[in-house]
Scaffold this active site. Structure first.
Site, PDB file in Angstrom:
ATOM      1  N   CYS A   1       0.830  -1.203   0.000  1.00  0.00           N
ATOM      2  CA  CYS A   1       0.000   0.000   0.000  1.00  0.00           C
ATOM      3  C   CYS A   1       0.867   1.258   0.000  1.00  0.00           C
ATOM      4  CB  CYS A   1      -0.917  -0.009   1.228  1.00  0.00           C
ATOM      5  SG  CYS A   1      -1.878   1.489   1.388  1.00  0.00           S
TER       6      CYS A   1
ATOM      7  N   CYS B   1      -0.413   4.100   2.267  1.00  0.00           N
ATOM      8  CA  CYS B   1      -0.155   3.899   3.697  1.00  0.00           C
ATOM      9  C   CYS B   1       1.317   4.144   4.031  1.00  0.00           C
ATOM     10  CB  CYS B   1      -0.483   2.471   4.127  1.00  0.00           C
ATOM     11  SG  CYS B   1      -1.990   1.809   3.429  1.00  0.00           S
ATOM     12  N   ASP B   2       2.208   3.666   3.187  1.00  0.00           N
ATOM     13  CA  ASP B   2       3.621   3.596   3.578  1.00  0.00           C
ATOM     14  C   ASP B   2       4.566   4.497   2.782  1.00  0.00           C
ATOM     15  OD1 ASP B   2       2.918   1.645   5.432  1.00  0.00           O
ATOM     16  OD2 ASP B   2       3.087   0.053   3.942  1.00  0.00           O
TER      17      ASP B   2
END
Ligand code: NAP
Length: 325
Positions: free
Chosen positions: A150, A153-154
């Protein structure tokens, strides 16, 4: 419209550990949330068990540019919140809970979560899909230490770092483009010499100065001890192996439908995709499926939302027919 379905429901008691509903929706991605809106507007008081992610996979997308009505694009999690708010306005309820067991052998259908049990006159399955893993040495060990599925997200953790993206589809290119906001370089590794992604994304990626491609190649190992330091890459045509230094590896190689819970109860194809007809009916009357659990062709927010709406309309019709009977 007034649906009084108590005659349908031998299990009508509501206790702390057991609740009966007319429409139970599993999953809160675009399909589940649209189903909730339509079932709520039919005054069926649907209950949604959200699963892990409100908004589903779409909520992990930074900007959705192809959902109609948002000419400037809309944030993935923002769209999920808007869907939910709209469904709640008409009476849909949401439980942040995860179904762990289902029994579809008779009606009402039974669904267990880790804390409660539900019975339902009709069920809409919209549990979506999860990202596939490469299943190579080092991958599982390094999740959270440089391996990610992701970018939204990261990505932030890779400011001015080198990252590798695996895959040649829309997800890989879209996420690679997103990663250019943070990373110094983004190397896309794809197993063939032609990309699967659509033309617009291909053009944007090809023109981006931070993006480079390694084609005809697969990643065979994730390297590093405490954190990712590189990946081993094999050219599938020449067999040549090289080490590509990287701080992170983002893997976007497709998805597997989250349907294991229904195995042996519903008809599925070899990939675990629930077989449903064009009206979202599964092999069991009263059980409907929508979104990526039954669609391996389109997998778009707009198509999943449409399928969710259709499933809820069909559930409404099913309950009406049962009531007449
Ligand atoms: P996808 O289209 O199935 O692409 C998966 C990619 O991963 C393919 O390039 C495939 O290679 C590669 N791959 C699969 N298994 C692999 C393995 N074991 N090792 C290495 N590479 C592997 O999946 P997706 O990109 O997640 O897209 C899913 C659906 O969502 C598609 O319908 C897509 O159009 C849609 N989507 C749309 C958008 C958008 O419209 N903006 C954004 C994201 C996703 P091959 O090409 O060789 O098969």
């Amino acid at each position: 419209m007034d649906f009084n379905l108590t005659s349908l429901s031998p299990v009508a008691e509501n206790s702390d550990s057991m609740e009966h509903v007319k429409v139970l929706i599993l999953g809160a991605g675009p399909a589940g949330l649209s189903a909730a809106l339509y079932a709520a507007r039919a005054e069926l008081n649907p209950l949604v068990l959200t699963g892990n992610e409100l908004g589903g996979q779409a909520s992990l997308t930074y900007t959705i540019e192809n959902y109609p009505g948002f000419p400037e694009g809309v944030g993935g999690s923002e769209l999920g919140e808007l869907f939910k708010k709209q469904a709640e306005r008409f009476g849909a309820r949401f439980e942040y809970d995860l179904a762990s067991e289902v029994d579809l052998s008779s009606r009402p259908f039974r669904v267990k979560t880790y804390s409660r049990e539900y019975t339902a006159d009709s069920l809409i399955i919209a549990t979506g899909a999860s990202p596939n893993h490469l299943n190579i040495p080092g991958e599982e060990l390094m999740v959270g230490r440089g391996v990610s599925y992701c970018a939204t997200c990261d990505g932030w953790f890779f400011k001015e770092k080198k990252v590798v993206v695996v895959g040649g589809g829309d997800s890989a290119l879209e996420e690679a483009l997103f990663l250019t906001r943070f990373a110094k370089t983004v190397t896309i590794i794809h197993r063939r010499d032609a990309l699967r992604a659509g033309a617009i994304l291909q053009r944007r990626a090809n023109e981006h100065e931070k993006i480079h491609f390694i084609l005809d190649s697969v990643v065979t190992e994730v390297l590093g001890e405490e954190k990712v330091t590189g990946v081993n890459v094999k050219n599938v045509k020449t067999g040549e192996e090289t080490v590509v230094e990287t701080d992170g590896i983002f893997i976007f190689i497709g998805h597997t439908p989250n349907t294991q819970m229904f195995a042996g109860q519903l008809e599925m194809d070899g990939r675990g995709i629930i077989i449903a007809d064009s009206l979202m009916h599964t092999s069991i009357p009263g059980v409907f499926a929508a979104g990526e659990v039954m669609d391996s062709t389109y997998r778009q927010v707009v198509t999943s939302a449409g399928m969710g709406a259709a499933a809820a309309i069909e559930a409404t019709r099913f309950l009406e027919r049962e009531e007449v009977r």
